[in-house]
Scaffold this active site. Structure first.
Site, PDB file in Angstrom:
ATOM      1  N   VAL A  11      33.801  39.056  48.088  1.00  0.00           N
ATOM      2  CA  VAL A  11      34.713  37.969  47.721  1.00  0.00           C
ATOM      3  C   VAL A  11      34.826  36.956  48.853  1.00  0.00           C
ATOM      4  O   VAL A  11      34.823  35.739  48.622  1.00  0.00           O
ATOM      5  CB  VAL A  11      36.098  38.517  47.338  1.00  0.00           C
ATOM      6  CG1 VAL A  11      37.048  37.372  46.981  1.00  0.00           C
ATOM      7  CG2 VAL A  11      35.984  39.473  46.162  1.00  0.00           C
ATOM      8  N   LYS A  88      44.859  44.028  45.402  1.00  0.00           N
ATOM      9  CA  LYS A  88      45.877  44.554  44.477  1.00  0.00           C
ATOM     10  C   LYS A  88      46.591  45.788  45.039  1.00  0.00           C
ATOM     11  O   LYS A  88      47.719  46.074  44.670  1.00  0.00           O
ATOM     12  CB  LYS A  88      45.279  44.867  43.104  1.00  0.00           C
ATOM     13  CG  LYS A  88      44.440  46.129  42.961  1.00  0.00           C
ATOM     14  CD  LYS A  88      43.003  45.954  43.401  1.00  0.00           C
ATOM     15  CE  LYS A  88      42.243  44.971  42.575  1.00  0.00           C
ATOM     16  NZ  LYS A  88      40.822  44.826  42.993  1.00  0.00           N
ATOM     17  N   ILE A 119      40.638  35.151  35.670  1.00  0.00           N
ATOM     18  CA  ILE A 119      41.550  34.755  34.594  1.00  0.00           C
ATOM     19  C   ILE A 119      42.865  34.260  35.206  1.00  0.00           C
ATOM     20  O   ILE A 119      43.420  34.930  36.071  1.00  0.00           O
ATOM     21  CB  ILE A 119      41.838  35.944  33.653  1.00  0.00           C
ATOM     22  CG1 ILE A 119      40.535  36.476  33.045  1.00  0.00           C
ATOM     23  CG2 ILE A 119      42.801  35.550  32.547  1.00  0.00           C
ATOM     24  CD1 ILE A 119      40.708  37.771  32.270  1.00  0.00           C
ATOM     25  N   GLY A 170      27.202  45.825  41.771  1.00  0.00           N
ATOM     26  CA  GLY A 170      28.366  45.419  42.545  1.00  0.00           C
ATOM     27  C   GLY A 170      29.675  45.488  41.791  1.00  0.00           C
ATOM     28  O   GLY A 170      30.720  45.062  42.293  1.00  0.00           O
ATOM     29  N   LYS A 188      47.231  47.024  38.772  1.00  0.00           N
ATOM     30  CA  LYS A 188      47.331  45.717  38.115  1.00  0.00           C
ATOM     31  C   LYS A 188      48.445  45.682  37.070  1.00  0.00           C
ATOM     32  O   LYS A 188      49.126  44.663  36.923  1.00  0.00           O
ATOM     33  CB  LYS A 188      45.985  45.363  37.483  1.00  0.00           C
ATOM     34  CG  LYS A 188      44.894  45.109  38.515  1.00  0.00           C
ATOM     35  CD  LYS A 188      43.532  44.955  37.859  1.00  0.00           C
ATOM     36  CE  LYS A 188      42.445  44.736  38.910  1.00  0.00           C
ATOM     37  NZ  LYS A 188      41.092  44.665  38.299  1.00  0.00           N
ATOM     38  N   GLY A 285      33.884  40.558  40.152  1.00  0.00           N
ATOM     39  CA  GLY A 285      32.720  39.840  40.637  1.00  0.00           C
ATOM     40  C   GLY A 285      33.078  38.782  41.665  1.00  0.00           C
ATOM     41  O   GLY A 285      34.228  38.362  41.788  1.00  0.00           O
TER      42      GLY A 285
END
Length: 385
Positions: A11, A88, A119, A170, A188, A285
């Site tokens: 990331v 998270k 999202i 990944g 989450k 991703g």
């Protein structure tokens, strides 16, 4: 604005790439990495506290776990530095504390990327609850397990084989337990519930069961019945009573959740005036998660503030809500379910025990008994909504 990057993994590299290509007016002054061998140029450092010598405005945190993340985020907020995170684990544990620290120090704590990847789910919740009382939240919150369940059927291959593919792509870590055991989705649903209902939610109060014991033949059997298995998170809050779970769910093959394939996520909120709002997109991703991180950065740059979120205590209530469960196992353990059995099928040496409507507490008791008997099993709840 001056930016410090904490973590240069998948990331982190995505965030740096997008910033350099599309937002060159943001200056990346320091990138904190784990070891000297990861230092590629003068911007890199292994000393987190070095970033405070550069008048940093925003810390973008993308490392794994709660330690030393907790210490770093607390320190940055105490220095009046905005913090954006995709982590998270630390958000689920310390959301209230981080928000309080940010308020006290006139900065922002943002965490859009911590739930459902690219999202705009967190922003969707925030906007919905400005008007509505959020009644329940549910969805497919883990892209790895969705990919595994989807491709087991698509490719007619076993769980272990598809898991290896997910790791190669990944989507799954070398140790995939956080994903396949439901822990990632649990964190989450806790974050979403805390924000959506304005209540304190502890991860150890949420029932959780994963997909690591699902068999290809299980998926095939249910598909023949017009059902698909999805790992889903669910929560509801009413009259100060809260319940949440993460578990495998049987959804109709013509339902909106059945259409969510690959590594995608789909998550819904139910408001008392807006009804159902559903958000679908890539939940994992590099690019989707980096996108969410930079959306938060742009909001800070534009001086957008989401307002205060005050969390209160609630009562955990597993209640007497009745659900329909199906337990699958390689040995006949029907005796533990007693009078709750509706019918038992044996298909290719696999037992499928369909139960009459049962409470959550009953289901948890059976899970404990099966584990004590060292029985490998799998269960799913039939979704009736």
């Amino acid at each position: 604005m001056k930016i410090a990057i904490l973590g240069y993994g998948t990331v982190g590299k995505g965030v740096v790439k997008i910033l350099e290509e599309r937002f060159p007016h943001f200056e990346i002054v320091k990138i904190v990495v784990h070891s000297e061998k990861d230092c590629l140029d003068e911007r890199f450092t292994t000393n987190f506290y070095e970033i405070f010598d550069y008048d940093v405005d925003v810390l973008m945190e993308m490392i794994i776990g709660d330690s030393p993340t907790y210490e770093y985020i607390r320190y940055a907020l105490s220095q009046c530095i905005h913090v954006i995170t995709s982590n998270k684990t630390t958000v689920a544990c310390h959301l209230e504390e981080y928000m309080k620290l940010a308020k006290e120090n006139h900065c922002q704590f943002r965490y859009e990327a911590s739930v459902a990847g690219g999202i705009p789910w967190i922003q969707g919740l925030i906007k919905a609850k400005r008007i509505d009382k959020i009644e329940r939240i549910e969805g497919i919150l883990n892209g790895t397990t969705n990919y595994i369940l989807d491709h087991m059927l698509k490719e007619d291959r076993d769980y272990t084989e598809i898991l290896k593919d997910a790791q190669r792509l990944g989507y799954a870590e070398s140790n995939p337990s956080a994903d396949v055991d439901g822990i990632d989705a649990l964190r989450k649903i806790c974050i979403s519930s805390s924000l959506g209902y304005n209540i304190r939610v502890n991860t150890d109060e949420v029932d959780c069961f994963g997909i690591s014991t699902v068999k290809l033949n299980d998926l095939k059997k249910f598909k023949n019945e017009g059902l698909l298995i999805k790992l889903m998170g669910y929560s509801h809050f009413e009259n100060n009573k809260f319940y949440a779970c993460v578990e495998p769910v049987l959804v109709s093959s013509i339902s909106k959740y059945a259409a969510v394939d690959e590594n995608n996520n789909a998550v819904s909120l139910y408001g008392n005036t807006i009804g159902e709002l559903m958000f679908i997109g890539q939940g994992a991703g590099q690019a989707p998660t980096a996108n969410a991180m930079i959306q938060d950065l742009l909001d800070i740059n534009d001086r957008r503030y989401d307002g205060e979120c005050i969390l209160v205590d609630s009562v955990i209530d597993r209640g007497d809500t009745l659900n329909n469960y199906v337990f699958c196992m390689n040995e006949d353990q029907s005796m533990i379910f007693e009078e709750k059995i509706d019918f038992v099928e044996k298909v290719d040496e696999r037992y499928y025990i369909t139960l009459k409507p049962s409470t959550v507490e009953e289901k948890n008791k059976w899970i404990k008994e099966l584990r004590n008997a060292n029985c490998e099993f799998f269960y799913a709840r039939r979704r009736v909504l």
